[in-house]
Design a protein around this motif. Structure first.
Motif, mmCIF file in Angstrom:
data_model
loop_
_atom_site.group_PDB
_atom_site.id
_atom_site.type_symbol
_atom_site.label_atom_id
_atom_site.label_comp_id
_atom_site.label_asym_id
_atom_site.label_seq_id
_atom_site.Cartn_x
_atom_site.Cartn_y
_atom_site.Cartn_z
ATOM 1 N N ARG A 18 26.022 52.013 21.672
ATOM 2 C CA ARG A 18 25.034 52.372 22.711
ATOM 3 C C ARG A 18 24.475 53.759 22.400
ATOM 4 O O ARG A 18 25.200 54.651 21.988
ATOM 5 C CB ARG A 18 25.682 52.385 24.097
ATOM 6 N N GLN A 35 23.005 49.370 29.213
ATOM 7 C CA GLN A 35 23.362 48.901 27.872
ATOM 8 C C GLN A 35 24.809 48.411 27.820
ATOM 9 O O GLN A 35 25.119 47.387 27.192
ATOM 10 C CB GLN A 35 23.169 50.028 26.845
ATOM 11 N N CYS A 39 25.830 44.666 26.767
ATOM 12 C CA CYS A 39 26.651 44.462 25.562
ATOM 13 C C CYS A 39 27.938 43.696 25.885
ATOM 14 O O CYS A 39 28.404 42.862 25.084
ATOM 15 C CB CYS A 39 26.973 45.806 24.922
ATOM 16 N N CYS A 86 24.712 45.445 20.075
ATOM 17 C CA CYS A 86 23.868 46.489 20.688
ATOM 18 C C CYS A 86 22.800 45.822 21.537
ATOM 19 O O CYS A 86 22.515 44.629 21.400
ATOM 20 C CB CYS A 86 23.260 47.406 19.638
ATOM 21 N N TRP A 87 22.198 46.609 22.394
ATOM 22 C CA TRP A 87 21.210 46.074 23.328
ATOM 23 C C TRP A 87 19.961 45.604 22.587
ATOM 24 O O TRP A 87 19.536 44.472 22.691
ATOM 25 C CB TRP A 87 20.878 47.159 24.359
ATOM 26 N N LYS A 88 19.334 46.526 21.808
ATOM 27 C CA LYS A 88 18.166 46.191 21.004
ATOM 28 C C LYS A 88 18.308 46.860 19.648
ATOM 29 O O LYS A 88 19.048 47.831 19.490
ATOM 30 C CB LYS A 88 16.877 46.674 21.682
ATOM 31 N N ILE A 89 17.556 46.364 18.670
ATOM 32 C CA ILE A 89 17.667 46.893 17.311
ATOM 33 C C ILE A 89 17.231 48.357 17.236
ATOM 34 O O ILE A 89 17.732 49.124 16.417
ATOM 35 C CB ILE A 89 16.847 46.011 16.329
ATOM 36 N N ARG A 91 17.951 50.588 19.320
ATOM 37 C CA ARG A 91 19.074 51.443 19.724
ATOM 38 C C ARG A 91 19.942 51.774 18.513
ATOM 39 O O ARG A 91 20.626 52.792 18.493
ATOM 40 C CB ARG A 91 19.954 50.739 20.777
ATOM 41 N N LEU A 92 19.891 50.910 17.503
ATOM 42 C CA LEU A 92 20.750 51.061 16.336
ATOM 43 C C LEU A 92 20.101 51.945 15.273
ATOM 44 O O LEU A 92 20.722 52.877 14.771
ATOM 45 C CB LEU A 92 21.073 49.674 15.743
ATOM 46 N N THR A 116 22.104 41.252 19.224
ATOM 47 C CA THR A 116 21.364 41.946 20.283
ATOM 48 C C THR A 116 21.056 40.962 21.400
ATOM 49 O O THR A 116 21.334 39.756 21.293
ATOM 50 C CB THR A 116 20.046 42.538 19.746
ATOM 51 N N LYS A 117 20.466 41.442 22.439
ATOM 52 C CA LYS A 117 20.129 40.583 23.571
ATOM 53 C C LYS A 117 19.103 39.527 23.169
ATOM 54 O O LYS A 117 19.150 38.393 23.661
ATOM 55 C CB LYS A 117 19.572 41.453 24.700
#
Length: 585
Positions: A18, A35, A39, A86-89, A91-92, A116-117
Motif C-alpha cells: 500500500r 487500500q 487488498c 495491491c489496489w492498483k498498478i 500504487r506499485l 489488483t482490484k
C-alpha cells in the motif's frame, strides 16, 4: 493441460503493498485504510497466503525513494514471496526503472502474479501491454506534475499566492479551482492589523503583541480539516510576521509578485521591512533588502554618499525624551518602556555624510521630510490641469506627425535618387561593354555613382521614442504626488530615477540637481501659469497637421516642449547626462 488462474494462485505466498498519495493528511489516511480493506478482500478472493503488509508514504516518481517497496522486492528476489497484492498498478510503480524491475521478475517467473482490484498480471501475459500500463501510470504522474506547475504559474501571473492563507485572510473556496484567491477574514483581519500597528506605532515588542492577541483578544486559529480552533500559537504569530503577503506581495521562484486586489494589505512594504529589521535576519535572508527612499540619491559636494539612519525616541511618563536604540528603560527615572502608561514615540529618518560619520567627524543629518518637501514641490510645479494636458498632447502629436511626414518625404526622395543612379550605373556598364568607356573611365564613373548612392542611403530608421517620453511627462506631476501618497519605497525610488535625482547636502543647505528637461518643464509651466493659464488667442482652433498655427498659441509652452524634445534626443544615449541646479520659485 490448462490451469486456471485460481489454481495457480491458490495458497501462494503473497505480500500486500500500500502507498499513500501526496495529498492532504486527511485524504492520505482515508486512502491507506481503503487500500487495506480492498487488498484483504482481494487476498481472500484469490485464496493467497499473506506474509507481509507493506505501507509507506513516499512518492513513486523517483527511483530508490521507497525502502518498503525495495524490501518487498528483495523478498521476491530471495523466493520468500511469489505474489504482490495491491489496489492498483499505479500504487506499485510510477517510474519505468522500477517498472522494468517488476516486469523482469514477472517475466522470469520469480514473481508469479501481481493481483489488483481490476486485473491480474501473469508471467505469460504480453509484457508490452504490462509495460504500457505501467508507463501510463508514469506518464500520468509527469502530466500531473506539469499541470500543477502550470496551474501555479498561471495563478502567480494573476497575482494569486500558491499557499494556505495566512492569519487574517482566508482561501476563497467559492471560486473555481485555479481561480481561488484569498479574501479578508472578517473575524481576524482587524486584530492582526492592530497587532502589526502596535509593533510599528506603539513600539511594543512582537512578543508583547502576541501576548495581547492571546490573552486580551483570545484570538483562535481558523478551523481547517484536521487542525485549528485553538488559541494562536507564538510560532504561528512569528511566521505571520515574516510573511510578505501582509504588505501585498510575495516571492515566486525568486521573483517579487504583487497580489491582486482580492485582499487588503495590512501594512505598506516599507513598514514590512521595518518589522523584518526589528525581528533580525534569523530565518529570513530577505530582511537585508530594507532600502530607504533616498539611499544613493544624496551626496556631499565632495561626492560622498549620505546614508540613512533611523532615529527612534520616546517621551517617558516623567516627560524626559531619550533614544530607545539599545535601551529598555528611561535613563532619568529608570521606568521600563513596556511599563510606561502613556509613552509618546517619535520616529524620523536622517541622512548623514558617510565619510564624516565613518571618520567620527561631527556631522549634521538632513531629515527625510525635507527631501519629501522638495519632491512634492517639484510635483506641484509640473502638474497640469486637464486643458493644459489636452493642449500638450495635441501639440506633441502634431510635432510627431510633421516629423513622420518629413521622414517619409525624405525617404521617397532618397529612394528616387538611388533608383536614378542605379539605372545610370547600368547604362555606364553597358557603354563600357560596347567600348565607349575605357576601363579607367568606367571605374572612375562607377566610384562617383557609388559615392552618391551611399550618400543618399544614410536615412536612419524612423523612431519617435521621444514622443513616448514627452507624453509621459504630461501626467508625471500628478503621478508623482500619488506615489508619495501611497508611501511605497520601490515606486518612490523608480520615480527618483526618472527625475535623475541628485540631492546635494553641504551640512547646511540642501540643493537639488536634475536633468535639463526638468528645468525647461518647470520654467515653461511656471511662465504659463503666471499668465493665469490662458491660451493665446482664446479659443484658437488648430487643424491637425498645421504645425505653423501653433506659433502664436502659447509660445512659452511651444518653446518648452521643443526644448525638452531636443534635450532628450541629445542625451538619450548618454550614460552621464548633464545635471543642472533646479531652482524652485
Amino acid at each position: 493441460m490448462y490451469i486456471s488462474t485460481e489454481e495457480k494462485l491458490k495458497g501462494a505466498s503473497a505480500d500486500i503493498y500500500r502507498r499513500k498519495s501526496q495529498e492532504d493528511k486527511s485524504r492520505q489516511i482515508l486512502s491507506l485504510e481503503t487500500q487495506n480493506d480492498i487488498c484483504d478482500e482481494i487476498a481472500k478472493y484469490w485464496n493467497v497466503t499473506i506474509g507481509e503488509n507493506y505501507s509507506e508514504s513516499k512518492s513513486a516518481k523517483t527511483f530508490g525513494q521507497r525502502p518498503q517497496f525495495e524490501a518487498m522486492m528483495q523478498r521476491i528476489e530471495n523466493g520468500t514471496t511469489e505474489v504482490i497484492v495491491c489496489w492498483k498498478i499505479d500504487r506499485l510503480v510510477r517510474n519505468m526503472r522500477e517498472g522494468g524491475w517488476v516486469i523482469d521478475l514477472l517475466q522470469y517467473g520469480k514473481l508469479k502474479a501481481i493481483v489488483t482490484k481490476d486485473k491480474v498480471y501473469l508471467p505469460e501475459d504480453n509484457t508490452i501491454i504490462t509495460a504500457i500500463e505501467m508507463a501510463s501510470a508514469t506518464e500520468y504522474s509527469r502530466e500531473l506534475g506539469k499541470k500543477v506547475q502550470d496551474g501555479n504559474t498561471k495563478k502567480v501571473k494573476k497575482g494569486i499566492p500558491n499557499a494556505f492563507a495566512i492569519m487574517g485572510y482566508l482561501n476563497n473556496k467559492h471560486k473555481l479551482q485555479g481561480e481561488r484567491d484569498w479574501r479578508d477574514d472578517p473575524e481576524r483581519w482587524k486584530f492582526m492589523q492592530q497587532a502589526l500597528r502596535k509593533i510599528l506605532d506603539d513600539k511594543i515588542s512582537p512578543s508583547q503583541a502576541y501576548k495581547w492577541l492571546k490573552e486580551e483578544v483570545k484570538l483562535k486559529m481558523p478551523i481547517r480539516k484536521i487542525s485549528g480552533g485553538k488559541l494562536i500559537a507564538k510560532s504561528s504569530f512569528y511566521r505571520f510576521l515574516r510573511r510578505p503577503e501582509v504588505a501585498g506581495f510575495f516571492y515566486y521562484k525568486g521573483d517579487k509578485i504583487y497580489i491582486n486586489d482580492c485582499i487588503t494589505p495590512m501594512i505598506t512594504e516599507d513598514e514590512y521591512w521595518r518589522i523584518q529589521k526589528r525581528l533580525g535576519e534569523k530565518g529570513n535572508s530577505k530582511v537585508t533588502k530594507n532600502i530607504s527612499t533616498y539611499s544613493n540619491f544624496i551626496k556631499s559636494p565632495e561626492g560622498y554618499f549620505c546614508t540613512p539612519d533611523l532615529v527612534e525616541r520616546v517621551t517617558c511618563d516623567c516627560k524626559k525624551r531619550f533614544s530607545i536604540r539599545h535601551k529598555t528603560k528611561c535613563y532619568h527615572c529608570g521606568l521600563d518602556i513596556i511599563e510606561m502608561k502613556n509613552p509618546k514615540f517619535y520616529t524620523r529618518r536622517y541622512y548623514y555624510n558617510s565619510y564624516l560619520k565613518r571618520n567620527k567627524i561631527k556631522t549634521k543629518g538632513v531629515p527625510e521630510n525635507d527631501l519629501d518637501i522638495i519632491v512634492l514641490k517639484i510635483a506641484d510645479h509640473i502638474e497640469m490641469d486637464s486643458k493644459l494636458a489636452q493642449w500638450s498632447q495635441q501639440f506633441i502629436n502634431d510635432i510627431a506627425d510633421q516629423e513622420l511626414n518629413s521622414w517619409q518625404e525624405k525617404s521617397q526622395r532618397d529612394k528616387y535618387i538611388i533608383d536614378r543612379f542605379t539605372k545610370k550605373k547600368s547604362r555606364i556598364k553597358e557603354a563600357f561593354i560596347d567600348g565607349i568607356f575605357s576601363k579607367e573611365e568606367y571605374q572612375q564613373e562607377i566610384q562617383k555613382i557609388d559615392a552618391e548612392i551611399a550618400l543618399n542611403s544614410r536615412s536612419t530608421k524612423y523612431s519617435n521614442d521621444w514622443k513616448d517620453f514627452l507624453c509621459s511627462l504630461i501626467h508625471f506631476g500628478s503621478e508623482l504626488k500619488m506615489v508619495w501618497k501611497t508611501n511605497d519605497v520601490t515606486h518612490k525610488r523608480n520615480a527618483l530615477k526618472t527625475l535623475r535625482s541628485n540631492f546635494i547636502w553641504d551640512e547646511k543647505n540642501l540643493s537639488f540637481y536634475g536633468p535639463k528637461w526638468l528645468n525647461y518643464l518647470i520654467n515653461g509651466l511656471n511662465s504659463f501659469k503666471s499668465k493665469g493659464n490662458q491660451f493665446e488667442p482664446k479659443n484658437h482652433l488648430v487643424n491637425k497637421g498645421d504645425f505653423g498655427k501653433f506659433q502664436d498659441v502659447c509660445p512659452n509652452l511651444r518653446t518648452m516642449w521643443q526644448s525638452i524634445r531636443t534635450t532628450y534626443l541629445q542625451e538619450k544615449d548618454s550614460e552621464n547626462p548633464e545635471l543642472v541646479k533646479i531652482i524652485l520659485p
